[in-house]
Design an enzyme around this catalytic site. Structure first.
Site, mmCIF file in Angstrom:
data_model
loop_
_atom_site.group_PDB
_atom_site.id
_atom_site.type_symbol
_atom_site.label_atom_id
_atom_site.label_comp_id
_atom_site.label_asym_id
_atom_site.label_seq_id
_atom_site.Cartn_x
_atom_site.Cartn_y
_atom_site.Cartn_z
ATOM 1 N N LYS A 291 0.839 -1.195 0.000
ATOM 2 C CA LYS A 291 0.000 0.000 0.000
ATOM 3 C C LYS A 291 0.885 1.260 0.000
ATOM 4 O O LYS A 291 2.096 1.174 0.238
ATOM 5 C CB LYS A 291 -0.919 -0.049 1.230
ATOM 6 C CG LYS A 291 -1.883 -1.253 1.208
ATOM 7 C CD LYS A 291 -2.758 -1.298 2.458
ATOM 8 C CE LYS A 291 -3.751 -2.459 2.377
ATOM 9 N NZ LYS A 291 -4.639 -2.523 3.564
ATOM 10 N N TYR B 14 -12.407 -2.913 -3.345
ATOM 11 C CA TYR B 14 -12.957 -2.852 -1.985
ATOM 12 C C TYR B 14 -14.481 -2.869 -1.960
ATOM 13 O O TYR B 14 -15.090 -2.338 -1.029
ATOM 14 C CB TYR B 14 -12.409 -1.610 -1.273
ATOM 15 C CG TYR B 14 -10.955 -1.753 -0.848
ATOM 16 C CD1 TYR B 14 -10.569 -2.748 0.052
ATOM 17 C CD2 TYR B 14 -9.970 -0.895 -1.344
ATOM 18 C CE1 TYR B 14 -9.228 -2.888 0.438
ATOM 19 C CE2 TYR B 14 -8.632 -1.031 -0.951
ATOM 20 C CZ TYR B 14 -8.270 -2.025 -0.055
ATOM 21 O OH TYR B 14 -6.963 -2.163 0.333
ATOM 22 N N ASN C 58 -1.793 -0.095 7.260
ATOM 23 C CA ASN C 58 -1.301 -1.448 7.570
ATOM 24 C C ASN C 58 -0.421 -2.066 6.481
ATOM 25 O O ASN C 58 -0.294 -3.282 6.381
ATOM 26 C CB ASN C 58 -2.449 -2.365 8.009
ATOM 27 C CG ASN C 58 -3.446 -2.649 6.907
ATOM 28 O OD1 ASN C 58 -3.341 -2.101 5.813
ATOM 29 N ND2 ASN C 58 -4.404 -3.519 7.186
ATOM 30 N N HIS D 99 -1.625 -5.510 1.527
ATOM 31 C CA HIS D 99 -2.877 -6.236 1.354
ATOM 32 C C HIS D 99 -2.552 -7.645 0.868
ATOM 33 O O HIS D 99 -1.618 -7.830 0.090
ATOM 34 C CB HIS D 99 -3.752 -5.544 0.294
ATOM 35 C CG HIS D 99 -4.895 -6.397 -0.173
ATOM 36 N ND1 HIS D 99 -6.091 -6.468 0.498
ATOM 37 C CD2 HIS D 99 -4.992 -7.273 -1.212
ATOM 38 C CE1 HIS D 99 -6.883 -7.327 -0.126
ATOM 39 N NE2 HIS D 99 -6.243 -7.825 -1.157
ATOM 40 N N GLU E 44 -9.300 -10.590 -7.487
ATOM 41 C CA GLU E 44 -8.377 -9.465 -7.382
ATOM 42 C C GLU E 44 -7.312 -9.504 -8.481
ATOM 43 O O GLU E 44 -6.989 -8.476 -9.076
ATOM 44 C CB GLU E 44 -7.734 -9.459 -5.987
ATOM 45 C CG GLU E 44 -8.765 -9.127 -4.906
ATOM 46 C CD GLU E 44 -8.279 -9.385 -3.486
ATOM 47 O OE1 GLU E 44 -7.129 -9.826 -3.297
ATOM 48 O OE2 GLU E 44 -9.084 -9.146 -2.553
HETATM 49 P P1 CMP Z 1 -7.174 -5.105 4.267
HETATM 50 O O1 CMP Z 1 -7.550 -6.222 5.174
HETATM 51 O O2 CMP Z 1 -6.071 -5.254 3.303
HETATM 52 O O3 CMP Z 1 -8.472 -4.668 3.449
HETATM 53 C C1 CMP Z 1 -9.465 -3.879 4.059
HETATM 54 C C2 CMP Z 1 -8.776 -2.694 4.626
HETATM 55 O O4 CMP Z 1 -9.633 -1.766 5.217
HETATM 56 C C3 CMP Z 1 -7.860 -3.125 5.741
HETATM 57 O O5 CMP Z 1 -6.805 -3.824 5.179
HETATM 58 C C4 CMP Z 1 -7.532 -1.790 6.355
HETATM 59 O O6 CMP Z 1 -6.544 -1.099 5.604
HETATM 60 C C5 CMP Z 1 -8.859 -1.071 6.168
HETATM 61 N N1 CMP Z 1 -9.636 -1.071 7.390
HETATM 62 C C6 CMP Z 1 -10.302 -2.090 7.934
HETATM 63 N N2 CMP Z 1 -10.923 -1.693 9.058
HETATM 64 C C7 CMP Z 1 -10.641 -0.387 9.204
HETATM 65 C C8 CMP Z 1 -10.977 0.583 10.158
HETATM 66 N N3 CMP Z 1 -11.743 0.292 11.182
HETATM 67 N N4 CMP Z 1 -10.496 1.825 9.981
HETATM 68 C C9 CMP Z 1 -9.719 2.126 8.911
HETATM 69 N N5 CMP Z 1 -9.361 1.251 7.989
HETATM 70 C C10 CMP Z 1 -9.809 0.015 8.132
#
Ligand code: CMP
Length: 144
Positions: free
Chosen positions: A10, A50, A113, A116, A127
């Site tokens: 990311k 998403y 984070n 992905h 995807e």
């Molecule tokens: P990922 O699991 O790759 O895909 C969904 C993404 O949504 C997740 O990583 C986070 O980056 C984001 N995400 C999920 N929950 C939250 C949250 N509560 N607040 C902000 N971002 C979120």
């Protein structure tokens, strides 16, 4: 089972210079890189990627975050690539990720984070088809 997974560094991961480390970890583990590109993802692509999160509170924040800079999109292939790949990434919330995982080593908040990874083989196929054209996926093999 031999399978493919979609892994994406990311924008925060690109900015923090962990692209090489993410690639290195998948190579070291024994996975085969079959596709890779860097791009600033257009909104429409992120909406498709998403779509399961549409309507959630964090949806717009998430799209702004992933669209905030270039990402590095990859396809990795090998034994149980989806489930092992998810383990290598760590938990969605980096604060809950074990040290030794990518998020556990580099992250602290869910909203940043780093990486992905596809959560199932069905997601992986969806995807990969979204992010790559069939001719962008290599069929390379090692020679002995
Ligand atoms: P990922 O699991 O790759 O895909 C969904 C993404 O949504 C997740 O990583 C986070 O980056 C984001 N995400 C999920 N929950 C939250 C949250 N509560 N607040 C902000 N971002 C979120």
């Amino acid at each position: 089972k031999n399978e493919r997974t979609f892994i994406m560094v990311k924008p925060d991961g690109v900015q923090r210079g962990v692209v090489g480390d993410v690639i290195h970890r998948f190579e070291q583990r024994g996975y085969k890189l079959v596709a890779l590109k860097m791009l600033q993802a257009p909104r429409a692509l992120l909406e498709s990627h998403y779509e399961e999160h549409k309507g959630k509170k964090f949806y717009e924040i998430l799209l702004a975050y992933i669209g905030s800079g270039p990402v590095v999109a990859m396809v990795w292939e090998g034994l149980n690539a989806v489930s092992v790949g998810r383990k290598m990434l760590g938990a969605t919330d980096p604060a809950k990720s074990e040290p030794g995982t990518i998020r556990g080593d580099f992250g602290i908040v869910t909203g940043r984070n780093i990486v992905h990874g596809s959560d199932s083989e069905t997601s992986a196929q969806r995807e990969i088809a979204l992010w790559f054209k069939p001719d962008e996926i290599s069929q390379w093999t090692h020679t002995a």
